[in-house]
Structures are given as C-alpha cells and as structure tokens.
Design a protein around this motif. Structure first.
Motif, PDB file in Angstrom:
ATOM      1  N   GLY A  27     -69.941 113.106 -25.885  1.00 34.85           N
ATOM      2  CA  GLY A  27     -70.897 113.213 -25.250  1.00 34.85           C
ATOM      3  C   GLY A  27     -70.484 113.522 -23.929  1.00 34.85           C
TER       4      GLY A  27
ATOM      5  N   SER B  54     -69.998 107.571 -32.437  1.00 34.84           N
ATOM      6  CA  SER B  54     -70.559 106.496 -31.609  1.00 34.84           C
ATOM      7  C   SER B  54     -69.957 106.101 -30.928  1.00 34.84           C
ATOM      8  CB  SER B  54     -71.883 105.446 -31.982  1.00 34.84           C
ATOM      9  OG  SER B  54     -71.366 104.845 -32.822  1.00 34.84           O
TER      10      SER B  54
ATOM     11  N   ARG C 191     -69.748 116.730 -22.265  1.00 35.68           N
ATOM     12  CA  ARG C 191     -70.357 116.745 -20.176  1.00 35.68           C
ATOM     13  C   ARG C 191     -69.157 118.213 -20.042  1.00 35.68           C
ATOM     14  NH1 ARG C 191     -73.879 112.609 -18.947  1.00 35.68           N
ATOM     15  NH2 ARG C 191     -73.101 110.862 -20.678  1.00 35.68           N
TER      16      ARG C 191
ATOM     17  N   VAL D 140     -77.161 114.640 -23.249  1.00 39.04           N
ATOM     18  CA  VAL D 140     -75.966 113.978 -23.477  1.00 39.04           C
ATOM     19  C   VAL D 140     -76.857 112.993 -23.566  1.00 39.04           C
ATOM     20  CG1 VAL D 140     -74.453 112.712 -23.592  1.00 39.04           C
ATOM     21  CG2 VAL D 140     -74.073 115.239 -23.460  1.00 39.04           C
ATOM     22  N   GLU D 141     -77.502 112.158 -22.195  1.00 35.23           N
ATOM     23  CA  GLU D 141     -78.108 111.034 -22.316  1.00 35.23           C
ATOM     24  C   GLU D 141     -79.086 110.648 -23.572  1.00 35.23           C
ATOM     25  OE1 GLU D 141     -76.416 110.197 -18.046  1.00 35.23           O
ATOM     26  OE2 GLU D 141     -79.128 110.040 -18.752  1.00 35.23           O
TER      27      GLU D 141
ATOM     28  N   GLY E  43     -75.461 109.921 -26.542  1.00 41.06           N
ATOM     29  CA  GLY E  43     -73.960 109.555 -25.586  1.00 41.06           C
ATOM     30  C   GLY E  43     -73.687 110.321 -26.476  1.00 41.06           C
ATOM     31  N   SER E  44     -73.780 111.026 -28.106  1.00 42.29           N
ATOM     32  CA  SER E  44     -73.191 111.457 -28.650  1.00 42.29           C
ATOM     33  C   SER E  44     -74.228 113.291 -28.701  1.00 42.29           C
ATOM     34  CB  SER E  44     -72.614 111.205 -30.189  1.00 42.29           C
ATOM     35  OG  SER E  44     -71.593 110.252 -29.398  1.00 42.29           O
ATOM     36  N   VAL E  45     -73.106 113.969 -28.953  1.00 45.74           N
ATOM     37  CA  VAL E  45     -74.292 115.645 -29.496  1.00 45.74           C
ATOM     38  C   VAL E  45     -73.880 115.670 -30.993  1.00 45.74           C
ATOM     39  CG1 VAL E  45     -74.341 117.712 -29.070  1.00 45.74           C
ATOM     40  CG2 VAL E  45     -73.423 116.387 -27.599  1.00 45.74           C
TER      41      VAL E  45
ATOM     42  N   ARG F 281     -67.867 108.143 -28.356  1.00 46.76           N
ATOM     43  CA  ARG F 281     -68.433 109.160 -27.648  1.00 46.76           C
ATOM     44  C   ARG F 281     -68.397 109.069 -26.315  1.00 46.76           C
ATOM     45  NH1 ARG F 281     -73.949 105.593 -26.972  1.00 46.76           N
ATOM     46  NH2 ARG F 281     -73.644 105.647 -28.583  1.00 46.76           N
TER      47      ARG F 281
END
Lengths: 361, 129
Positions: free
Chosen positions: A249, A102, A253, A190-191, A195-197, A105
């Motif tokens: 994230g 995390s 994007r 992503v949100e 915030g991360s995949v 991100r």
C-alpha cells in the motif's frame, strides 16, 4: 495439397490441440535459464545468470515491482530475453522484487530506490568484479532505476536503458486519466483495500484498460491452434498473464502520487532519502525504447526521457508492438532484443581472458 | 502434415462446393476488424473525463459498500462479546445476592437465638423470684 486439404488438416490439428488443452494444460516449464541467487533483501532477490561473459560490464535488469511475475523475461528457450542477453555474452543480473503480503504493506517506493537498488547495484559490482555496470529498467522498473541513477551519481553506471518505461506521466494514457486526483483518492483506496493493493484489484485495472484483449486472444488462439509452437507459446504467456502480484500500500501511494499525479520525476521535483533525483543528472549513454502500440507506457511518455537527461550519447527507438511484445515472445527476438544488446555491446567493456591479460603484460 | 485419406476425401468433396477455404480467413479478418473497432470505440469512451469521474465514483461507492459489509460482519462477534460480559456480570450479581441472603439468614438466626436465650433467662429469674 489443395487449399481445402490444408485447411481441413489444420482443423483436425485444432481439434486435437483443443482437446489436449481442455483436458488440462500442464504448466509449462518456465524460467529455464540457469541462475544463482546472490542477494536477498526482504522479499527482493538478486539473481545472476550463467553466461560466457564476453562483456566486462555487467547488466542489472530492474523490472516492475508487483503487478506481474518476472519470469516473463525468461519465458521459454528461444523466447527468453534473459537467454538472449546471456548468449550475447552479458553478465546478466535480474532483480526480482518478490511477492508481497500484508506484512509488506509499509514498503515504500522511496525505500526501493534509496535502500534496495543501491545495495543490489553494489552487489552486482562486487560479485562481477567490474568497475561499472549497466542498468536496464523495464516498465515501472525504468522510472525507479532512473531515479536511482540520477540520485546516486557515486554509483558507477556506465549505460542506462529504458524499455517501455513511463517517464513523463502527463502522457501516460488511460491510467494517467483514471488516477487523476480529482477522481482517485489513493489514500482512501489503499485504506479501503486493507493497506495493500490485492492482485485481484490490479487484474481488474489491467483488464479494464483493454476490455477486448481476452476476446482477441482467444480468436487468435483458435486461428493458430493447429500450430504446436504457437500453442506452446500461448500456454506459457497465458500462465504469466493470469498471475498477478499485489502491491504494498505504501508503495502504491507514492507511485500514484509522486509519479502519476504530480509527475515529480519528469518535473525535477523528486526527492528521496534527502537526495534530489533530477533526470538531467544522468550523463551516461542512454537508450530509450518505446512500443508504438503501447497503451500502458505510450511512446511520448517514454521518449521524454531522452530530452530530460544530461547525456550526450542518447537515442530513442520506437518499435512496432505493444508493452509486452517488446520484452516477450518470439517476435521480440527479431525486433527488439538484438537492438538492445547491440547498443549495449558497443558501449560495454570487452572481457579479456585473464591468461591473455597476463601475456600482454 | 502427412496426407490423411479421410481429409483428402473431404477436401475433394469441399472442392466441388462453391464454398472457399478463404471463408475461414475472411471470418478471421472480420473478427479482427470488429474487435479492433470495438477496442478503438471503447478506448475513446474510457479516455474521457466523464468516464474517469464515473470510474472514480464507482470505486468510492464500492469502497463504501465494502466498509459497510466489513462493519456489519464485525457486529455479530462484538454482540457476542457483549452478551458474554453481561452474562458474567449477572453471575456476579447473583453470587452477591446469594451471599447477602446468607448473611441475612445468618443474622436472622443469630437474632432468633439471642432472643430465645433472653426469653429463657427471664423465665429463670421469675421462677427464682
């Protein structure tokens, strides 16, 4: 020996190996080619592998960021791309992008291309003492390194190889269809994922794109279960195939928006760090290798690089197999790796021993 | 593989049956063809705009459900915080009431003492007169 005798003996071996697997598979010893870490930037690590170094031009290998672990390239002795390249005499460097949590991100694709890759390339030149380097990108690593090579002409790249790397995302198959902005809002995704995949989401995506793969894998495993060598390879590949890596994230994007949705690299519209990254700025010798049954980077998607670059010495090679079989497994040793190493060897400076150099003077 | 007498025996038995070891290979071929056919069919379906739209909608619904669960999960802790704040406020109010009661009681005592003192003074003045 009669056919039945052979078949029954194979069946006995199957039972034996099945029991051994059921009782718990010991994690195979992967990534055995000796190496040394020479640079760390954030989670990224640059490794240099031991090699006789008969070619003066070092090779920087840039794999995909996240998604999967890079030990696929050094799976087992006799089935290792890294081992093959070092045995062919290349001073071989691997960029391991690392694991992401995390805290990572906010790592962007732009930062990877404009900060991490240039520093890694510089370190390769410095540690090898070479004046030029070859860059070899696999899968996502290919468009990333193509953007870097195009945007940083001052970095002396002697050769560029794209192995199964998507370039023209208008031909990117199922992923291209599913990531269409009409249906896929990357910001919301992503949100929504925090915030991360996460690795689980990536796993779900790849399982969906080939839903029958697991069934096929286990049918083939049963059929070949009598073969100890097959079982060893299966255990190694299976360990890798079930270990997914999360994506930052911010990186995801940009990857989805700039590449899958807007196809900026192929269109010549990509700009990172204030630099235009146009493929026609690549003028060094180029080899693009596609796999005929690749559903992640279909052949047309890879082949487009050859028409887009400004190189005169350029070649597209399409080989049988899929996305993974190009780079891993004992079959790749027959079909793909020698072609890549021969192509590079013909275009790499040959290392002359220091004592011979002194004698010539 | 080294010859196994048990396997040799079974091989001899099976040779006398109409079953061919080719059956195993046939099974494998049938499985391979079946899987390949399913794979092609599924790939065709998944390559359609309709599927992409369905997938996108499913992802949106899943995200909305996740947000709802995450929001609901956050409520109990928020409620507990509110309860604690209310309890603290009640305690403060009770302390103030107790303080006010003490002051009232103290004022009442003072007033009573003052009144008693006045009454005593009046009594002494009448007796003096």
């Amino acid at each position: 020996m009669t056919e039945w005798q052979a078949e029954l003996e194979r069946h006995v071996r199957r039972m034996h190996n099945a029991a051994a697997m059921a009782s718990g598979v010991r994690r195979p010893n992967l990534g055995q080619t000796p190496r040394r870490e020479i640079l760390a930037i954030g989670t990224a690590r640059l490794y240099r592998y031991e090699s006789p170094r008969t070619h003066d031009t070092p090779v920087l290998f840039v794999p995909n960021l996240g998604i999967s672990r890079p030990y696929i390239f050094d799976l087992l002795p006799g089935a290792s791309f890294v081992e093959h390249m070092t045995q062919q005499g290349f001073d071989f460097y691997l960029l391991d992008w690392g694991h992401f949590g995390s805290d990572d991100r906010d790592l962007t694709l732009e930062e990877c291309v404009t900060t991490i890759l240039p520093q890694m390339a510089q370190e390769v030149l410095q540690s090898s003492g070479a004046r030029e380097l070859s860059v070899l990108g696999y899968c996502m690593g290919a468009p990333l390194s193509a953007a870097f090579v195009a945007g940083y002409p001052e970095v002396p790249v002697r050769n560029f190889v794209d192995m199964a790397g998507p370039i023209d995302f208008s031909h990117s198959g199922l992923f291209g269809r599913w990531l269409d902005p009409k249906y896929f809002n990357v910001d919301r995704v992503v949100e929504g994922l925090g915030g991360s995949v996460p690795a689980s989401a990536i796993r779900a995506g790849f399982k969906l794109v080939r839903p029958t793969a697991d069934l096929s894998t286990y049918v083939n495993l049963w059929w070949n279960l009598w073969n100890d060598r097959y079982v060893e390879g299966f255990n190694a590949l299976n360990a890798w195939a079930n270990e997914y890596v999360a994506l930052p994230g911010a990186f995801f994007r940009q990857w989805v928006r700039d590449f899958y949705q807007d196809n900026k690299l192929h269109r010549g519209e990509l700009r990172y760090g204030g630099r235009a990254m146009r493929l026609d700025a690549i003028t060094c010798p180029l080899l693009a290798v596609g796999a005929a049954q690749d559903y992640i980077a279909p052949p047309a998607c890879v082949r487009a690089l050859v028409d887009a670059v400004g190189s005169r010495d350029k070649q597209y090679m399409e080989l049988p197999g899929g996305h993974i079989s190009l780079i891993a497994g004992r079959g790749a040793l027959q079909t793909c790796w020698p072609r890549v190493s021969d192509w590079l060897a013909a275009r790499s400076a040959t290392h002359v021993a220091t004592s011979v150099r002194r004698g010539r003077r | 593989m080294a010859a196994d007498p048990v396997v040799e025996y079974w091989a001899e038995i099976m040779k006398r049956t109409p079953i061919s070891p080719e059956l195993m290979a046939q099974w494998k071929r049938v499985m391979d063809h079946g899987i390949e056919a399913w794979s092609r069919a599924l790939s065709e379906v998944m390559a359609t705009e309709e599927f992409a739209q369905l997938l996108g909608t499913s992802i949106e619904q899943w995200l909305a459900a996740q947000a709802s669960i995450t929001g609901n999960r956050a409520q109990p802790p928020a409620h507990a915080t509110q309860l604690l704040a209310l309890a603290a406020q009640l305690n403060r109010i009770e302390e103030r009431i107790a303080h006010i009661e003490e002051r009232i009681a103290s004022s009442a005592e003072s007033a009573a003492e003052a009144a008693a003192a006045q009454t005593a003074r009046r009594g002494r003045r009448r007796r003096a007169a």
